[in-house]
Write a protein that holds these residues in place. Structure first.
Motif, PDB file in Angstrom:
ATOM      1  N   PHE A 144       0.857  -1.185   0.000  1.00  0.00           N
ATOM      2  CA  PHE A 144       0.000   0.000   0.000  1.00  0.00           C
ATOM      3  C   PHE A 144       0.893   1.234   0.000  1.00  0.00           C
ATOM      4  CE2 PHE A 144      -2.397   3.114   2.774  1.00  0.00           C
ATOM      5  CZ  PHE A 144      -3.180   3.605   1.739  1.00  0.00           C
ATOM      6  N   ALA A 145       0.656   2.146  -0.958  1.00  0.00           N
ATOM      7  CA  ALA A 145       1.477   3.354  -1.072  1.00  0.00           C
ATOM      8  C   ALA A 145       0.760   4.571  -0.523  1.00  0.00           C
ATOM      9  CB  ALA A 145       1.872   3.586  -2.537  1.00  0.00           C
ATOM     10  N   VAL A 146      -0.375   4.927  -1.126  1.00  0.00           N
ATOM     11  CA  VAL A 146      -1.081   6.135  -0.726  1.00  0.00           C
ATOM     12  C   VAL A 146      -2.565   5.973  -1.016  1.00  0.00           C
ATOM     13  CG1 VAL A 146      -0.591   7.206  -2.972  1.00  0.00           C
ATOM     14  CG2 VAL A 146      -1.204   8.666  -1.032  1.00  0.00           C
ATOM     15  N   GLY A 147      -3.374   6.566  -0.158  1.00  0.00           N
ATOM     16  CA  GLY A 147      -4.816   6.608  -0.370  1.00  0.00           C
ATOM     17  C   GLY A 147      -5.332   7.992  -0.029  1.00  0.00           C
ATOM     18  N   MET A 148      -6.484   8.349  -0.586  1.00  0.00           N
ATOM     19  CA  MET A 148      -7.099   9.640  -0.297  1.00  0.00           C
ATOM     20  C   MET A 148      -8.598   9.482  -0.163  1.00  0.00           C
ATOM     21  SD  MET A 148      -4.994  12.261  -2.791  1.00  0.00           S
ATOM     22  CE  MET A 148      -5.635  13.733  -1.957  1.00  0.00           C
ATOM     23  N   ASP A 149      -9.165  10.288   0.711  1.00  0.00           N
ATOM     24  CA  ASP A 149     -10.616  10.334   0.926  1.00  0.00           C
ATOM     25  C   ASP A 149     -11.078  11.764   0.670  1.00  0.00           C
ATOM     26  OD1 ASP A 149     -10.490   7.633   1.971  1.00  0.00           O
ATOM     27  OD2 ASP A 149      -9.726   8.523   3.828  1.00  0.00           O
ATOM     28  N   PHE A 150     -12.081  11.920  -0.178  1.00  0.00           N
ATOM     29  CA  PHE A 150     -12.581  13.238  -0.565  1.00  0.00           C
ATOM     30  C   PHE A 150     -14.012  13.445  -0.079  1.00  0.00           C
ATOM     31  CE2 PHE A 150      -9.249  12.434  -3.602  1.00  0.00           C
ATOM     32  CZ  PHE A 150      -8.687  13.673  -3.845  1.00  0.00           C
ATOM     33  N   ARG A 151     -14.281  14.629   0.424  1.00  0.00           N
ATOM     34  CA  ARG A 151     -15.650  15.049   0.684  1.00  0.00           C
ATOM     35  C   ARG A 151     -16.154  15.851  -0.511  1.00  0.00           C
ATOM     36  NH1 ARG A 151     -15.635  18.203   6.129  1.00  0.00           N
ATOM     37  NH2 ARG A 151     -13.471  18.655   5.554  1.00  0.00           N
ATOM     38  N   PRO A 152     -17.456  15.796  -0.810  1.00  0.00           N
ATOM     39  CA  PRO A 152     -17.966  16.511  -1.992  1.00  0.00           C
ATOM     40  C   PRO A 152     -17.745  18.013  -1.870  1.00  0.00           C
ATOM     41  CG  PRO A 152     -19.592  14.937  -1.168  1.00  0.00           C
ATOM     42  CD  PRO A 152     -18.516  15.021  -0.128  1.00  0.00           C
ATOM     43  N   GLY A 153     -17.443  18.636  -3.001  1.00  0.00           N
ATOM     44  CA  GLY A 153     -17.255  20.075  -3.034  1.00  0.00           C
ATOM     45  C   GLY A 153     -18.498  20.796  -3.515  1.00  0.00           C
ATOM     46  N   LEU A 154     -18.377  22.091  -3.629  1.00  0.00           N
ATOM     47  CA  LEU A 154     -19.470  22.935  -4.099  1.00  0.00           C
ATOM     48  C   LEU A 154     -19.307  23.168  -5.596  1.00  0.00           C
ATOM     49  CD1 LEU A 154     -19.460  25.564  -1.212  1.00  0.00           C
ATOM     50  CD2 LEU A 154     -20.954  23.561  -1.476  1.00  0.00           C
ATOM     51  N   ARG A 155     -20.399  23.077  -6.315  1.00  0.00           N
ATOM     52  CA  ARG A 155     -20.342  23.213  -7.767  1.00  0.00           C
ATOM     53  C   ARG A 155     -19.906  24.623  -8.168  1.00  0.00           C
ATOM     54  NH1 ARG A 155     -22.339  19.878 -11.440  1.00  0.00           N
ATOM     55  NH2 ARG A 155     -23.688  18.839  -9.911  1.00  0.00           N
ATOM     56  N   VAL A 156     -19.005  24.681  -9.152  1.00  0.00           N
ATOM     57  CA  VAL A 156     -18.507  25.951  -9.674  1.00  0.00           C
ATOM     58  C   VAL A 156     -19.166  26.203 -11.021  1.00  0.00           C
ATOM     59  CG1 VAL A 156     -16.455  27.239 -10.386  1.00  0.00           C
ATOM     60  CG2 VAL A 156     -16.309  25.589  -8.493  1.00  0.00           C
ATOM     61  N   PRO A 157     -19.723  27.395 -11.265  1.00  0.00           N
ATOM     62  CA  PRO A 157     -20.354  27.672 -12.559  1.00  0.00           C
ATOM     63  C   PRO A 157     -19.405  27.418 -13.721  1.00  0.00           C
ATOM     64  CG  PRO A 157     -20.864  29.415 -10.998  1.00  0.00           C
ATOM     65  CD  PRO A 157     -19.849  28.530 -10.328  1.00  0.00           C
ATOM     66  N   ALA A 158     -19.936  26.830 -14.796  1.00  0.00           N
ATOM     67  CA  ALA A 158     -19.108  26.445 -15.938  1.00  0.00           C
ATOM     68  C   ALA A 158     -18.378  27.636 -16.547  1.00  0.00           C
ATOM     69  CB  ALA A 158     -19.965  25.761 -16.997  1.00  0.00           C
ATOM     70  N   ALA A 159     -18.945  28.833 -16.427  1.00  0.00           N
ATOM     71  CA  ALA A 159     -18.307  30.025 -16.999  1.00  0.00           C
ATOM     72  C   ALA A 159     -16.927  30.254 -16.406  1.00  0.00           C
ATOM     73  CB  ALA A 159     -19.181  31.249 -16.766  1.00  0.00           C
ATOM     74  N   LYS A 197      -8.411  13.929   2.740  1.00  0.00           N
ATOM     75  CA  LYS A 197      -7.555  13.292   3.737  1.00  0.00           C
ATOM     76  C   LYS A 197      -6.614  12.323   3.029  1.00  0.00           C
ATOM     77  CE  LYS A 197      -7.833  10.139   7.718  1.00  0.00           C
ATOM     78  NZ  LYS A 197      -8.756   9.322   8.559  1.00  0.00           N
ATOM     79  N   VAL A 198      -5.349  12.321   3.449  1.00  0.00           N
ATOM     80  CA  VAL A 198      -4.342  11.442   2.855  1.00  0.00           C
ATOM     81  C   VAL A 198      -3.997  10.330   3.839  1.00  0.00           C
ATOM     82  CG1 VAL A 198      -1.981  11.306   1.951  1.00  0.00           C
ATOM     83  CG2 VAL A 198      -3.384  13.327   1.498  1.00  0.00           C
ATOM     84  N   ARG A 199      -3.872   9.112   3.307  1.00  0.00           N
ATOM     85  CA  ARG A 199      -3.419   7.967   4.101  1.00  0.00           C
ATOM     86  C   ARG A 199      -2.156   7.400   3.458  1.00  0.00           C
ATOM     87  NH1 ARG A 199      -6.650   4.556   2.580  1.00  0.00           N
ATOM     88  NH2 ARG A 199      -8.125   5.812   1.362  1.00  0.00           N
ATOM     89  N   LEU A 200      -1.165   7.079   4.277  1.00  0.00           N
ATOM     90  CA  LEU A 200       0.110   6.589   3.764  1.00  0.00           C
ATOM     91  C   LEU A 200       0.377   5.160   4.202  1.00  0.00           C
ATOM     92  CD1 LEU A 200       2.423   9.685   4.390  1.00  0.00           C
ATOM     93  CD2 LEU A 200       1.177   9.076   2.303  1.00  0.00           C
ATOM     94  N   GLY A 201       1.045   4.398   3.325  1.00  0.00           N
ATOM     95  CA  GLY A 201       1.414   3.027   3.639  1.00  0.00           C
ATOM     96  C   GLY A 201       2.896   2.899   3.899  1.00  0.00           C
ATOM     97  N   GLU A 202       3.476   1.748   3.513  1.00  0.00           N
ATOM     98  CA  GLU A 202       4.885   1.463   3.766  1.00  0.00           C
ATOM     99  C   GLU A 202       5.743   1.512   2.499  1.00  0.00           C
ATOM    100  OE1 GLU A 202       6.308   1.082   6.715  1.00  0.00           O
ATOM    101  OE2 GLU A 202       4.348   1.600   7.543  1.00  0.00           O
ATOM    102  N   HIS A 203       5.136   1.723   1.357  1.00  0.00           N
ATOM    103  CA  HIS A 203       5.896   1.802   0.110  1.00  0.00           C
ATOM    104  C   HIS A 203       6.824   3.017   0.135  1.00  0.00           C
ATOM    105  CE1 HIS A 203       6.628   2.508  -4.215  1.00  0.00           C
ATOM    106  NE2 HIS A 203       6.476   1.210  -4.337  1.00  0.00           N
ATOM    107  N   PRO A 204       7.966   2.980  -0.576  1.00  0.00           N
ATOM    108  CA  PRO A 204       8.864   4.138  -0.614  1.00  0.00           C
ATOM    109  C   PRO A 204       8.186   5.440  -1.040  1.00  0.00           C
ATOM    110  CG  PRO A 204      10.010   2.220  -1.470  1.00  0.00           C
ATOM    111  CD  PRO A 204       8.603   1.789  -1.219  1.00  0.00           C
ATOM    112  N   TYR A 205       7.165   5.374  -1.911  1.00  0.00           N
ATOM    113  CA  TYR A 205       6.433   6.595  -2.274  1.00  0.00           C
ATOM    114  C   TYR A 205       5.842   7.241  -1.022  1.00  0.00           C
ATOM    115  CZ  TYR A 205       6.365   5.716  -7.360  1.00  0.00           C
ATOM    116  OH  TYR A 205       6.694   5.534  -8.675  1.00  0.00           O
ATOM    117  N   ALA A 206       5.282   6.408  -0.141  1.00  0.00           N
ATOM    118  CA  ALA A 206       4.663   6.921   1.080  1.00  0.00           C
ATOM    119  C   ALA A 206       5.707   7.578   1.975  1.00  0.00           C
ATOM    120  CB  ALA A 206       3.961   5.794   1.824  1.00  0.00           C
ATOM    121  N   LYS A 207       6.881   6.988   2.034  1.00  0.00           N
ATOM    122  CA  LYS A 207       7.931   7.560   2.884  1.00  0.00           C
ATOM    123  C   LYS A 207       8.396   8.908   2.341  1.00  0.00           C
ATOM    124  CE  LYS A 207       9.244   3.018   4.545  1.00  0.00           C
ATOM    125  NZ  LYS A 207      10.244   1.930   4.588  1.00  0.00           N
ATOM    126  N   GLU A 208       8.407   9.067   1.007  1.00  0.00           N
ATOM    127  CA  GLU A 208       8.745  10.368   0.439  1.00  0.00           C
ATOM    128  C   GLU A 208       7.678  11.407   0.796  1.00  0.00           C
ATOM    129  OE1 GLU A 208      11.482  10.161  -3.356  1.00  0.00           O
ATOM    130  OE2 GLU A 208       9.513   9.315  -3.779  1.00  0.00           O
TER     131      GLU A 208
END
Length: 237
Positions: A144-159, A197-208
């Motif tokens: 496991f390298a990295v994981g992320m959890d996202f909460r919904p954002g607010l819609r931005v007008p297309a313009a 939110k970011v979650r890190l594992g033990e892979h070298p990417y996570a350590k960086e």
């Protein structure tokens, strides 16, 4: 128009992505730590505040494009264009993204990405959870390298979001720094302060990432329900 043969398939440039989705979060980090991580590139991190840099973590799901359907995770460090040393909030307007990590889950895009643009693509497995909220895990070589959890954002007008953007991206491979210009149009865009939110594992990417102070609170997070992109050939810097 240039052409590249990847796994027996001829790609004519530019490479086009007709539909993709994106989840992204931007984080403030210590500039010295970020510089140490990407020093091999010869680039300089963009200090938007004294001693502070920005790292963007991103998940793309490419749904319809010339490279096929695949997931891609990126660790992107905001950097000054080569040979410049601008600082401050205004410097971010001309900053590009140096791509430090770029795992993908399909062999074709891995070969295309490394050969055409010099991107640091490696094979990975992705676990996606898409409900009211959105989360993903990236596993590389069984770790496991990295994981992320996202909460919904607010819609931005297309313009405000549908105007084409063409920020440069940089990659370093086999002793060569390359710049790629991609044109991107995004719709169905949502943003919110924090929200990731970011979650890190033990892979070298996570350590960086841990060396940069992760996990930490996002400055801002966002998503795009429809992204269209076009990538030209990379240019050696």
């Amino acid at each position: 128009m240039s052409q590249h043969t990847i796994a027996g398939t001829v790609l004519t440039m530019p490479v086009n992505v007709r539909k993709a989705t994106q989840h992204m979060a931007m984080f403030p980090v210590d500039a010295d730590a970020a510089q140490a991580m990407i020093d091999y590139s010869g680039l300089q991190v963009c200090q938007y505040l004294p001693g502070r840099a920005i790292v963007a973590l991103m998940l793309m799901h490419y749904i319809d494009g010339d490279l096929g359907q695949y997931y891609e995770y990126g660790t992107n460090v905001m950097v000054n264009p080569p040979g410049t040393d601008a600082k401050g909030m205004r410097a971010l307007q001309s900053a590009g993204a140096f791509i430090h990590h770029l795992p993908v889950d399909q062999e074709f895009t891995l070969e295309a990405g490394t050969k055409i643009w010099g991107y640091p693509k490696v094979m990975a497995d992705f676990t996606i959870r898409d409900g009211h909220s959105y989360s993903f895990d990236v596993t590389i070589d069984g770790q496991f390298a990295v994981g992320m959890d996202f909460r919904p954002g607010l819609r931005v007008p297309a313009a405000f979001t549908s105007k084409p953007q063409d920020p440069p991206t940089y990659a370093y491979r086999d002793g060569v720094l390359r710049e790629t210009i991609g044109v991107m149009r995004s719709t169905d865009v949502r943003y919110r302060p924090g929200g990731a939110k970011v979650r890190l594992g033990e892979h070298p990417y996570a350590k960086e990432l841990a060396s940069l102070g992760f996990p930490k609170r996002a400055m801002v997070s966002g998503s795009a329900g429809n992204v269209a992109m076009s990538f030209a050939d990379a240019q050696e810097v």
